[in-house]
Motif scaffolding. Structure first.
Motif, mmCIF file in Angstrom:
data_model
loop_
_atom_site.group_PDB
_atom_site.id
_atom_site.type_symbol
_atom_site.label_atom_id
_atom_site.label_comp_id
_atom_site.label_asym_id
_atom_site.label_seq_id
_atom_site.Cartn_x
_atom_site.Cartn_y
_atom_site.Cartn_z
ATOM 1 N N ARG A 44 -70.364 22.691 -48.414
ATOM 2 C CA ARG A 44 -70.765 23.624 -47.355
ATOM 3 C C ARG A 44 -71.265 22.804 -46.180
ATOM 4 N N CYS A 45 -70.371 22.475 -45.288
ATOM 5 C CA CYS A 45 -70.718 21.607 -44.157
ATOM 6 C C CYS A 45 -69.722 21.845 -43.038
ATOM 7 N N TYR A 46 -69.954 21.176 -41.928
ATOM 8 C CA TYR A 46 -68.998 21.143 -40.825
ATOM 9 C C TYR A 46 -68.263 19.809 -40.828
ATOM 10 N N ARG A 85 -67.327 34.909 -39.449
ATOM 11 C CA ARG A 85 -68.464 34.231 -40.079
ATOM 12 C C ARG A 85 -68.261 34.246 -41.589
ATOM 13 N N PRO A 139 -73.300 25.819 -42.930
ATOM 14 C CA PRO A 139 -72.767 27.039 -42.311
ATOM 15 C C PRO A 139 -73.164 28.277 -43.133
ATOM 16 N N ASP A 140 -73.712 29.266 -42.452
ATOM 17 C CA ASP A 140 -74.066 30.511 -43.127
ATOM 18 C C ASP A 140 -73.537 31.683 -42.310
ATOM 19 N N LEU A 145 -67.798 29.477 -37.041
ATOM 20 C CA LEU A 145 -66.902 28.677 -37.876
ATOM 21 C C LEU A 145 -66.303 27.501 -37.116
ATOM 22 N N CYS A 166 -66.053 24.647 -39.785
ATOM 23 C CA CYS A 166 -66.638 24.946 -41.092
ATOM 24 C C CYS A 166 -65.646 24.554 -42.182
ATOM 25 N N HIS A 167 -66.069 23.679 -43.087
ATOM 26 C CA HIS A 167 -65.157 23.145 -44.095
ATOM 27 C C HIS A 167 -64.653 24.236 -45.040
ATOM 28 N N ASN A 168 -65.438 25.271 -45.280
ATOM 29 C CA ASN A 168 -64.972 26.341 -46.157
ATOM 30 C C ASN A 168 -63.830 27.137 -45.534
#
Length: 470
Positions: A44-46, A85, A139-140, A145, A166-168
């Motif tokens: 969970r990161c950028y 988001r 990121p939440d 994103l 956003c990696h996700n």
């Protein structure tokens, strides 16, 4: 709004007000899109990149901000998912949602410095902080994103474009095709549309293989740790050839006193027919950082290496699939073996592991495994896999960062942000020349604590091939 920092701290306060907030031009965006197991398993990161452009011709209208922003807005119509988001559903699954307040922020800043601050050899330590649009945060549902920051250098010397995805939602390949679309529109060209269908990566049944590479999802996870800033090293093409030749040397089982080692040598020699340059590079970096960190010889350590799996699935994912098409393979061995056996042993270990886990059947089994986990096994920590004695090596050589041309010339330099987490190395091609010729070899960003970095810089085997840039 509360921003969660990857160090485990919380910082209260709002994100800075962007110069522009780009909103969807179309109104028919999907209300919710389920993410894939490959999207959910990544940290969970950028993913944050910096691209540097020099005003070689000293023109007054070099990369005008309004033109860049307008081109970006048009490009994003091909990528409407990035306006949303990330939300976590009650069942633990992640999904993308669109709301009226969502948008893509663009920050514009005028710098008081020019290219002189980077020095002649561009040591990474001299890259100014704050060029990226966001720091290392989780990121939440409140955070964008995709973010962009345009920094105009003093006296119109050039422009720095910082991006964060956003990696996700996207992997490095996805970010590259988005930026290429943005650059193409800025040049007046028509980019190809991406493939946005998340159903292409889906659960098809039960896993057919064991997946120890995900064992950390079942363990109590220590908080991730910050290390010293990344240090940059260079390995020339000549040295790369020498390194590959050394890593390709045959393993002579008869020279090993242990019957176990003789059997291992014989098996690796029989199963591995060739060694890639990446195998050799990763073997060199892994061994050198193990020595530098002074790991306990009795411990077992793991190396994670992400790979773009788009072409490995059956059927293959389109090359322009926008999402996470990457999965990683992992090599595991005892520390004393990794540092006492020859370099070619470690290189063959890595090649064998990729051969065993890079098949379409294994990759689909991994997706099936991740997609059928119960809720309590879902990922709840941003960098869970990168703790303890593990190490990560990401090879970014397949990305042509320097080829992103907005109509004013290729990028002259590429950099990563300073505040990346954990023990990791990132391999990038050297900058190409202004006429597009390939650069000489690779540059390697390595993150370690200060004491370990000092020992790495004195490591005999590593210094045989690598030169520190700083």
């Amino acid at each position: 709004m509360t921003v969660t920092v990857l160090s485990g701290e919380h910082v209260s306060g709002a994100m800075p007000e962007p110069t522009y907030t780009l909103k969807p031009l179309a109104a028919d965006l999907p209300s919710a899109v389920s993410l894939t197991p490959a999207d959910e398993v990544v940290p969970r990161c950028y993913i944050r990149h910096l691209y540097f452009y020099r005003n070689q011709a000293h023109t007054d209208d070099f990369m005008p901000t309004t033109k860049l922003v307008s081109a970006l807005h048009r490009a994003l119509e091909l990528y409407p998912l990035v306006y949303g988001r990330i939300h976590c559903r009650p069942d633990g699954r992640l999904e993308l949602r669109h709301g009226e307040s969502d948008g893509v922020p663009v920050y514009v800043e005028q710098a008081a410095y020019g290219f002189e601050v980077f020095g002649r050899s561009w040591p990474h330590a001299q890259t100014p902080a704050g060029l990226e649009p966001i720091g290392e945060v989780v990121p939440d549902e409140t955070l964008p994103l995709f973010l962009v920051k345009i920094t105009r250098l003093h006296n119109n010397e050039g422009v720095v474009i910082g991006t964060a995805g956003c990696h996700n939602m996207m992997d490095g390949h996805s970010i590259e095709i988005l930026l290429q679309a943005w650059a193409a529109i800025s040049r007046g060209a028509l980019p190809d549309a991406p493939v946005l269908d998340r159903h292409l990566v889906r659960v098809t049944g039960q896993p057919q293989f064991r997946h120890p590479e995900f064992r950390w999802m079942h363990q109590a996870i220590e908080p991730p740790r910050h290390f010293g800033p990344l240090v940059l090293f260079h390995i020339s093409e000549e040295k790369l050839a020498q390194l590959k030749a050394e890593a390709s040397r045959p393993l002579i089982a008869e020279h090993q006193p242990s019957s176990v080692d003789r059997d291992t040598y014989a098996r690796l020699s029989a199963d591995v027919a060739w060694i890639s340059t990446n195998d050799a590079l990763c073997a060199l970096i892994w061994r050198a950082t193990i020595r530098a960190r002074q790991l306990d010889p009795r411990h077992t350590t793991n190396l994670s290496i992400p790979i773009d799996a788009r072409g490995r699935f059956k059927p293959a994912l389109p090359s322009n699939y926008f999402g996470n098409g990457s999965l990683g393979y992992e090599a595991t061995d005892e520390v004393h073996k990794l540092v006492s056996h020859p370099l070619s042993y470690v290189a063959r270990l890595l090649r064998k592991q990729q051969q065993d886990t890079g098949s379409a059947a294994f990759l689909q089994s991994a997706i099936n495994y991740l997609g059928t986990l119960p809720e309590h096994h879902r990922i709840d920590h941003p960098f869970a896999a990168l703790t303890g004695v593990d190490f990560l090596i990401t090879n970014l050589r397949s990305f042509d960062f320097y080829d992103i041309d907005f109509g004013y010339g290729r990028a002259m330099q590429f950099r990563l942000p300073h505040d990346l987490l954990s023990v990791a190395a990132y391999i990038v091609n050297m900058p190409s020349s202004p006429d597009g010729n390939a650069g000489d070899g690779v540059q390697i960003f390595i993150g370690l604590d200060a004491d370990s970095m000092n020992r790495l810089c004195k490591d005999d085997e590593f210094n045989r091939y690598a030169t520190m840039i700083g």
